[in-house]
Motif scaffolding. Structure first.
Motif, PDB file in Angstrom:
ATOM      1  N   GLY A 125      -4.783 -12.577   0.906  1.00 27.22           N
ATOM      2  CA  GLY A 125      -3.994 -11.714   0.056  1.00 27.22           C
ATOM      3  C   GLY A 125      -3.251 -10.620   0.782  1.00 27.22           C
ATOM      4  N   HIS A 126      -3.211 -10.623   2.126  1.00 23.84           N
ATOM      5  CA  HIS A 126      -2.602  -9.509   2.833  1.00 23.84           C
ATOM      6  C   HIS A 126      -1.710  -9.967   3.976  1.00 23.84           C
ATOM      7  CE1 HIS A 126      -5.578  -7.473   0.522  1.00 23.84           C
ATOM      8  NE2 HIS A 126      -6.553  -8.038   1.182  1.00 23.84           N
ATOM      9  N   VAL A 157      14.989  -4.624  -4.329  1.00 23.81           N
ATOM     10  CA  VAL A 157      14.220  -4.533  -3.087  1.00 23.81           C
ATOM     11  C   VAL A 157      12.820  -4.033  -3.425  1.00 23.81           C
ATOM     12  CG1 VAL A 157      14.060  -3.468  -0.809  1.00 23.81           C
ATOM     13  CG2 VAL A 157      16.308  -4.074  -1.739  1.00 23.81           C
ATOM     14  N   PHE A 158      11.797  -4.790  -3.015  1.00 26.31           N
ATOM     15  CA  PHE A 158      10.417  -4.452  -3.337  1.00 26.31           C
ATOM     16  C   PHE A 158       9.738  -3.770  -2.155  1.00 26.31           C
ATOM     17  CE2 PHE A 158       5.857  -5.962  -3.652  1.00 26.31           C
ATOM     18  CZ  PHE A 158       5.494  -5.004  -4.586  1.00 26.31           C
ATOM     19  N   VAL A 159       9.036  -2.671  -2.450  1.00 30.43           N
ATOM     20  CA  VAL A 159       8.301  -1.902  -1.445  1.00 30.43           C
ATOM     21  C   VAL A 159       6.806  -2.089  -1.715  1.00 30.43           C
ATOM     22  CG1 VAL A 159       7.921   0.386  -0.448  1.00 30.43           C
ATOM     23  CG2 VAL A 159      10.179  -0.210  -1.395  1.00 30.43           C
ATOM     24  N   PRO A 160       6.096  -2.922  -0.937  1.00 28.91           N
ATOM     25  CA  PRO A 160       4.688  -3.227  -1.227  1.00 28.91           C
ATOM     26  C   PRO A 160       3.720  -2.166  -0.710  1.00 28.91           C
ATOM     27  CG  PRO A 160       5.420  -4.530   0.641  1.00 28.91           C
ATOM     28  CD  PRO A 160       6.623  -3.766   0.169  1.00 28.91           C
ATOM     29  N   PHE A 161       3.881  -0.947  -1.200  1.00 24.91           N
ATOM     30  CA  PHE A 161       3.004   0.167  -0.867  1.00 24.91           C
ATOM     31  C   PHE A 161       1.874   0.216  -1.888  1.00 24.91           C
ATOM     32  CE2 PHE A 161       2.494   4.977  -1.515  1.00 24.91           C
ATOM     33  CZ  PHE A 161       1.518   5.090  -0.536  1.00 24.91           C
ATOM     34  N   ASP A 203      -2.305  -3.073   4.054  1.00 28.93           N
ATOM     35  CA  ASP A 203      -3.462  -3.830   4.548  1.00 28.93           C
ATOM     36  C   ASP A 203      -4.585  -2.944   5.068  1.00 28.93           C
ATOM     37  OD1 ASP A 203      -1.991  -6.013   3.917  1.00 28.93           O
ATOM     38  OD2 ASP A 203      -1.706  -6.747   5.955  1.00 28.93           O
ATOM     39  N   ASP A 204      -4.242  -1.851   5.752  1.00 22.30           N
ATOM     40  CA  ASP A 204      -5.278  -0.970   6.294  1.00 22.30           C
ATOM     41  C   ASP A 204      -6.078  -0.308   5.178  1.00 22.30           C
ATOM     42  OD1 ASP A 204      -4.406  -1.638   8.796  1.00 22.30           O
ATOM     43  OD2 ASP A 204      -3.460   0.294   9.250  1.00 22.30           O
ATOM     44  N   LEU A 205      -5.444  -0.060   4.044  1.00 19.08           N
ATOM     45  CA  LEU A 205      -6.163   0.521   2.904  1.00 19.08           C
ATOM     46  C   LEU A 205      -7.200  -0.461   2.375  1.00 19.08           C
ATOM     47  CD1 LEU A 205      -3.112   2.113   1.034  1.00 19.08           C
ATOM     48  CD2 LEU A 205      -4.875   3.328   2.323  1.00 19.08           C
TER      49      LEU A 205
END
Length: 522
Positions: free
Chosen positions: A103-104, A209-213, A137-139
């Protein structure tokens, strides 16, 4: 040495080719060489080939493709065996193949073709940033520190769906059901976007535009910390990173969107005192240019869309949805109404005390009393769904804020929601729910109950059985629009909450580009 006539002619041709032939007038006028004539003939021939190739019949095949075998040519304008022009995928190309086992993974994109009538992605392309891992991902990797009270590692599993549920004592089918935390939408949405069929690697072709934050994960880990600078640090880092991207500068971020899977109040802090709640993410001017998908919007902001809370159900395909719809359609509903929740003693002006009193005193109400001493466990998906599925109406007072996840659990169970404030749904989920609330819900104003002692039971009992049946059918029809499909599925063949939200964002960006005004939910 004497030259043959052939060699003499060859030498003369070479001289002619080098300097051209002079005519007999001596005026210096050059006459074209034989090779020049051959070049003209060759150019005309190939021009005819390309002209024939570009002329197509109704079956889409060029004349040149009938006369010649395209594989015999290395020219880039001839069709490949797959029918696509070089550098452009065919109109009906399958979704890009991406691995989402954990998932990442980094995003995989397909090239965006020029717009044409046969391109099913025309006007739907999304460009997704491949953000540095500190923003997502780090989160997830640090999942044990995401929440003050609970280890969230079990909930980030399976692309944010959490651990698979058992059958819950016969409540759940064998697949598609997970112990999903209500604040995991960032991961689920990102997972779905990785398999979105219209990703593009070229932001100039993108409709949005998607920002995956992972804003909800970042915000949740700091909500109780007094250091507001620490709460805001990663969001400010994101804004700085975006501002250096050419895709951002094209529209100042007005074509960008992100998911912040909590209520807007968690990201709209005013002031820097340590006792102030939340982060400043949605107050940042750059983020206000963007579209934010949140679980609940504020009443005065037009830059956000409210989207459904994640439920326990994440179907892989339309067949899974249809089977569940048929099941809840046949369910025996022995309770007129029910309420699953806990008292909120700190909210003295809400309708909850009256709900507990009226439901507890009625033989037609099922009270699922959660919290200390309540006897019921609202963290048990099976227990909650069993109550909702056996009720005709499900009471939905405000939670810690105006909205609550239980609204969507009730819809999933085929139970008609009863609201006590229009802000609990009607002014929120304008993309996903019908514009006429009477089709699927009941509104009993909280002031009628708290100030005029209106009877909830009597109000609901007056609704005719035919009307109740029609409302329940409308609720069941809404199920696919309010659930999020399994992000790992390659068989999603129905429009889910993700698809509805993306369509809403694309429509908004198109209006912005055309100079139209922003209208929330439109």
């Amino acid at each position: 040495m004497k030259l043959s006539s052939f060699q003499v002619n060859l030498q003369k041709d070479a001289e002619d080719d080098a300097g051209g032939k002079h005519d007999g007038s001596g005026g210096g006028l050059l006459r074209p060489s034989r090779i020049f004539h051959l070049a003209i003939i060759s150019t005309a021939f190939w021009a005819l080939v390309f002209l024939l190739h570009s002329s197509t019949h109704g079956d889409g095949r060029g004349v040149a493709s009938i006369l010649f075998n395209p594989s015999a040519f290395s020219l880039p304008l001839l069709s490949s065996s797959g029918g696509a022009t070089a550098g452009r995928p065919p109109p009906a190309q399958a979704p890009p193949s991406t691995s989402v086992a954990a998932g990442h993974e980094n995003s995989q994109s397909v090239a965006a073709p020029a717009a044409d009538e046969d391109d099913r992605c025309s006007g739907r392309y999304i460009y997704m940033y491949d953000l540095p891992p500190r923003f997502n991902d780090d989160l997830v990797a640090d999942c044990s520190k995401l929440w003050r009270f609970t280890d969230m590692c079990p909930y980030v599993a399976n692309c944010g769906m959490g651990q698979a549920l058992g059958d819950g004592g016969g409540i759940f089918p064998r697949r598609g059901w997970y112990a999903t935390d209500q604040f995991m939408l960032d991961l689920i949405f990102h997972g779905r976007m990785k398999r979105y069929e219209c990703l593009t690697g070229d932001p100039s072709h993108a409709a949005a535009v998607f920002v995956p934050f992972y804003a909800s994960l970042d915000g949740g880990r700091h909500l109780w910390k007094q250091n507001t600078s620490m709460r805001d640090a990663l969001a400010l880092d994101l804004v700085d990173w975006l501002a250096r991207r050419p895709a951002w500068r094209a529209m100042g971020g007005r074509d960008h969107f992100l998911v912040a899977g909590r209520t807007a109040w968690d990201f709209r802090r005013y002031g820097d005192a340590g006792d102030r709640w939340g982060t400043k993410l949605l107050n940042h001017p750059a983020v206000q240019n963007m579209t934010a998908l949140v679980l609940e919007t504020g009443p005065y902001r037009r830059t956000n869309f409210a989207v459904p809370y994640p439920t326990y159900f994440h179907p892989e395909a339309a067949a899974d949805v249809a089977a569940w719809q048929e099941r809840v359609r046949r369910a025996e509903r022995r309770w007129l109404f029910s309420f699953a929740g806990a008292p909120h003693p700190w909210q003295t002006e809400t309708v909850r005390p009256q709900i507990f009193r009226q439901c507890g005193a009625s033989s037609r109400c099922r009270l699922f009393h959660c919290g200390a001493g309540g006897g019921d466990d609202c963290t048990s998906p099976g227990g909650v769904m069993r109550v909702l599925e056996s009720s005709q109406f499900c009471l939905q007072p405000r939670g810690d804020s105006l909205t609550r996840r239980s609204t969507f659990d009730a819809i999933l169970a085929g139970c008609v929601p009863v609201f006590f404030h229009p802000g609990s749904a009607y002014t929120q989920y304008t993309l996903h729910l019908p514009s006429d609330p009477n089709r699927y819900s009941v509104l009993i104003m909280h002031t009628d109950v708290t100030e005029r002692n209106a009877s909830i039971e009597e109000t609901l009992a007056k609704i005719s059985p035919e009307t109740v049946k029609a409302m329940r059918e409308e609720v069941i029809r809404l199920i696919p629009r309010v659930v999020y499909a399994d992000p790992r599925s390659t068989r999603v063949d129905f429009k889910d909450a993700f698809d509805v939200a993306v369509e809403g964002v694309i429509h908004r960006v198109a209006k912005r580009r055309s100079g139209g005004a922003d209208v929330e939910g439109r």
